[in-house]
Scaffold this motif. Structure first.
Motif, mmCIF file in Angstrom:
data_model
loop_
_atom_site.group_PDB
_atom_site.id
_atom_site.type_symbol
_atom_site.label_atom_id
_atom_site.label_comp_id
_atom_site.label_asym_id
_atom_site.label_seq_id
_atom_site.Cartn_x
_atom_site.Cartn_y
_atom_site.Cartn_z
ATOM 1 N N ASN A 175 0.808 -1.231 0.000
ATOM 2 C CA ASN A 175 0.000 0.000 0.000
ATOM 3 C C ASN A 175 0.833 1.271 0.000
ATOM 4 O O ASN A 175 0.317 2.358 0.236
ATOM 5 N N ASN A 176 2.133 1.135 -0.279
ATOM 6 C CA ASN A 176 3.015 2.294 -0.390
ATOM 7 C C ASN A 176 3.366 2.533 -1.856
ATOM 8 O O ASN A 176 3.708 1.592 -2.578
ATOM 9 N N VAL A 177 3.296 3.781 -2.296
ATOM 10 C CA VAL A 177 3.629 4.144 -3.672
ATOM 11 C C VAL A 177 5.060 4.683 -3.690
ATOM 12 O O VAL A 177 5.348 5.725 -3.086
ATOM 13 N N ILE A 178 5.958 3.988 -4.369
ATOM 14 C CA ILE A 178 7.385 4.265 -4.287
ATOM 15 C C ILE A 178 7.977 4.302 -5.690
ATOM 16 O O ILE A 178 7.625 3.487 -6.541
ATOM 17 N N ARG A 179 8.876 5.246 -5.929
ATOM 18 C CA ARG A 179 9.636 5.235 -7.181
ATOM 19 C C ARG A 179 10.963 4.535 -6.906
ATOM 20 O O ARG A 179 11.726 4.960 -6.034
ATOM 21 N N VAL A 180 11.215 3.463 -7.642
ATOM 22 C CA VAL A 180 12.432 2.667 -7.471
ATOM 23 C C VAL A 180 13.313 2.878 -8.686
ATOM 24 O O VAL A 180 12.901 2.607 -9.823
ATOM 25 N N GLY A 181 14.527 3.382 -8.475
ATOM 26 C CA GLY A 181 15.469 3.610 -9.560
ATOM 27 C C GLY A 181 16.676 2.703 -9.449
ATOM 28 O O GLY A 181 17.144 2.407 -8.337
ATOM 29 N N VAL A 182 17.183 2.243 -10.583
ATOM 30 C CA VAL A 182 18.365 1.382 -10.603
ATOM 31 C C VAL A 182 19.601 2.246 -10.373
ATOM 32 O O VAL A 182 19.811 3.247 -11.069
ATOM 33 N N GLY A 183 20.441 1.840 -9.411
ATOM 34 C CA GLY A 183 21.661 2.586 -9.099
ATOM 35 C C GLY A 183 21.491 3.412 -7.840
ATOM 36 O O GLY A 183 20.366 3.683 -7.397
ATOM 37 N N ASN A 184 22.615 3.793 -7.259
ATOM 38 C CA ASN A 184 22.583 4.530 -5.993
ATOM 39 C C ASN A 184 23.628 5.636 -5.939
ATOM 40 O O ASN A 184 23.958 6.111 -4.855
ATOM 41 N N GLY A 185 24.145 6.059 -7.090
ATOM 42 C CA GLY A 185 25.137 7.130 -7.096
ATOM 43 C C GLY A 185 26.544 6.672 -6.807
ATOM 44 O O GLY A 185 27.453 7.499 -6.684
ATOM 45 N N LEU A 186 26.750 5.360 -6.700
ATOM 46 C CA LEU A 186 28.074 4.787 -6.511
ATOM 47 C C LEU A 186 28.262 3.685 -7.550
ATOM 48 O O LEU A 186 27.302 3.251 -8.184
ATOM 49 N N ALA A 187 29.489 3.217 -7.705
ATOM 50 C CA ALA A 187 29.754 2.110 -8.632
ATOM 51 C C ALA A 187 29.610 0.780 -7.903
ATOM 52 O O ALA A 187 30.450 -0.116 -7.990
ATOM 53 N N ILE A 188 28.514 0.641 -7.166
ATOM 54 C CA ILE A 188 28.162 -0.562 -6.412
ATOM 55 C C ILE A 188 26.713 -0.860 -6.746
ATOM 56 O O ILE A 188 25.903 0.065 -6.853
ATOM 57 N N PRO A 189 26.321 -2.136 -6.907
ATOM 58 C CA PRO A 189 24.920 -2.432 -7.216
ATOM 59 C C PRO A 189 23.983 -1.878 -6.155
ATOM 60 O O PRO A 189 24.332 -1.783 -4.970
ATOM 61 N N GLY A 190 22.773 -1.534 -6.602
ATOM 62 C CA GLY A 190 21.788 -1.054 -5.652
ATOM 63 C C GLY A 190 20.666 -0.277 -6.298
ATOM 64 O O GLY A 190 20.511 -0.264 -7.520
#
Length: 354
Positions: A175-190
């Motif tokens: 019931n939560n509306v979330i925007r999920v983006g690939v990447g986290n601003g580092l060269a590490i998966p996330g």
């Protein structure tokens, strides 16, 4: 609300910074740092800004303000781009998310108001662009580490898995509306998650239950230095351009004119980059701003420094003619060796043959 989130973070031994606006540490810095490379951590980017551009001219406007090819990005896609001044010097490294209705800009905490005012200077009365600061309506979380996919899977979010960097989906989960983006601003998966402010405590708790290890600002600071991620007022200042900062991947050399484009294109064409940003392995901690010397001559300056598990790491600009990876230098009372870092690249752009 943020108050509920803060209560839950303090229950996990979170320690607030001096201004009581962010968690500095959960007392687990060493464990969390290692987990970013072999498990997954959850970091609350509570200072970071989220700006929203709307109006029919929004893509054209941002395209003309920054280094990447914004006009080519479709809804559901994104990129990293650099704001530069008229002489091509760096102002900010931002992440762009394009939607059907708007363009979202994730920006550094110390550039939030600055960029609002900067972009406003270039808005003309006939421009169909509106810029809104929606930072206070949303919270930003980062999942960092190779087990991030498992967290997303357990949460029931599958469509984003395996998508290109900076792709993003708006999802409804629990019931939560979330925007999920690939990447986290580092060269590490996330992943990067944008969450309405009234849902942050519930989402944060859920991610911890799914196995993410909480991490404070201390850990992100160590990761970004070890990764080579430049930051405003340290590596991103008007003393340097994005080519020197190793941000070649954020620059389109085929997009045409934008603010600072002429300088950046000339530097690439004539291979005129006179200094480069490098990682640095140090013998001891050194104060930011300390000159870097070789044979008693200044060849650069230290821009960041940190201790990680009793080792010392930094970021430094060094003159190109002095040397590159493996170069040994003196920084104050310390010695250091230049190292390549995964976030940066220094390869000149070669246009495709006709």
């Amino acid at each position: 609300m943020l108050e509920q989130l803060r209560e839950r973070q303090l229950q996990l031994e979170g320690i607030l910074n001096e201004t009581e606006t962010a968690i500095t540490t959960f007392g687990n810095d060493s464990q969390a740092y290692q987990a970013a490379y072999n498990q997954v951590i959850l970091w609350h980017n509570c200072h970071w800004g989220l700006l929203k551009l709307t109006g029919n001219d929004r893509a054209r406007f941002l395209h003309n303000q920054t280094t990447n090819n914004i006009n080519s990005i479709k809804s559901g896609q994104g990129c990293q781009t650099v704001f530069v001044n008229s002489t091509g010097r760096t102002l900010e490294l931002a992440t762009v998310y394009v939607t059907d209705e708007a363009i979202l800009l994730l920006i550094s905490p110390n550039r939030r108001q600055f960029l609002l005012e900067w972009m406003d200077k270039y808005l003309f009365p006939l421009d169909k662009v509106e810029i809104t600061d929606i930072s206070d309506e949303n919270a930003i979380f980062s999942l960092i580490g190779p087990e991030s996919d498992n967290i997303i899977k357990q949460w029931g979010i599958n469509d984003i898995l395996g998508q290109p960097q900076n792709s993003h989906h708006l999802v409804t989960v629990d019931n939560n509306v979330i925007r999920v983006g690939v990447g986290n601003g580092l060269a590490i998966p996330g992943y990067t998650l944008s969450i309405p402010i009234n849902q942050v405590a519930e989402v944060w708790t859920k991610l911890i239950e799914l196995g993410a290890i909480p991490a404070g600002d201390n850990v992100w600071g160590k990761l970004r230095i070890k990764q080579g991620r430049p930051f405003p007022d340290n590596e991103l200042t008007e003393d340097y351009n994005p080519l020197e900062a190793g941000l070649w991947s954020t620059i389109s050399f085929d997009k045409g004119c934008y603010i600072g484009q002429e300088t950046i294109a000339r530097l690439n064409t004539y291979q005129g980059v006179k200094q480069r940003l490098w990682g640095l392995k140090l013998s001891q901690l050194v104060e930011q701003g300390t000159p870097v010397t070789l044979d008693e001559k200044k060849v650069g300056i230290l821009t960041s420094c940190t201790e990680i598990n009793q080792e010392f790491w930094g970021l430094t600009y060094v003159k190109t003619k002095a040397g590159g990876e493996g170069l040994r230098v003196i920084i104050g009372e310390a010695t250091g060796e230049l190292i390549a870092v995964p976030f940066l690249s220094h390869d000149y752009y070669q246009p495709a043959a006709m």
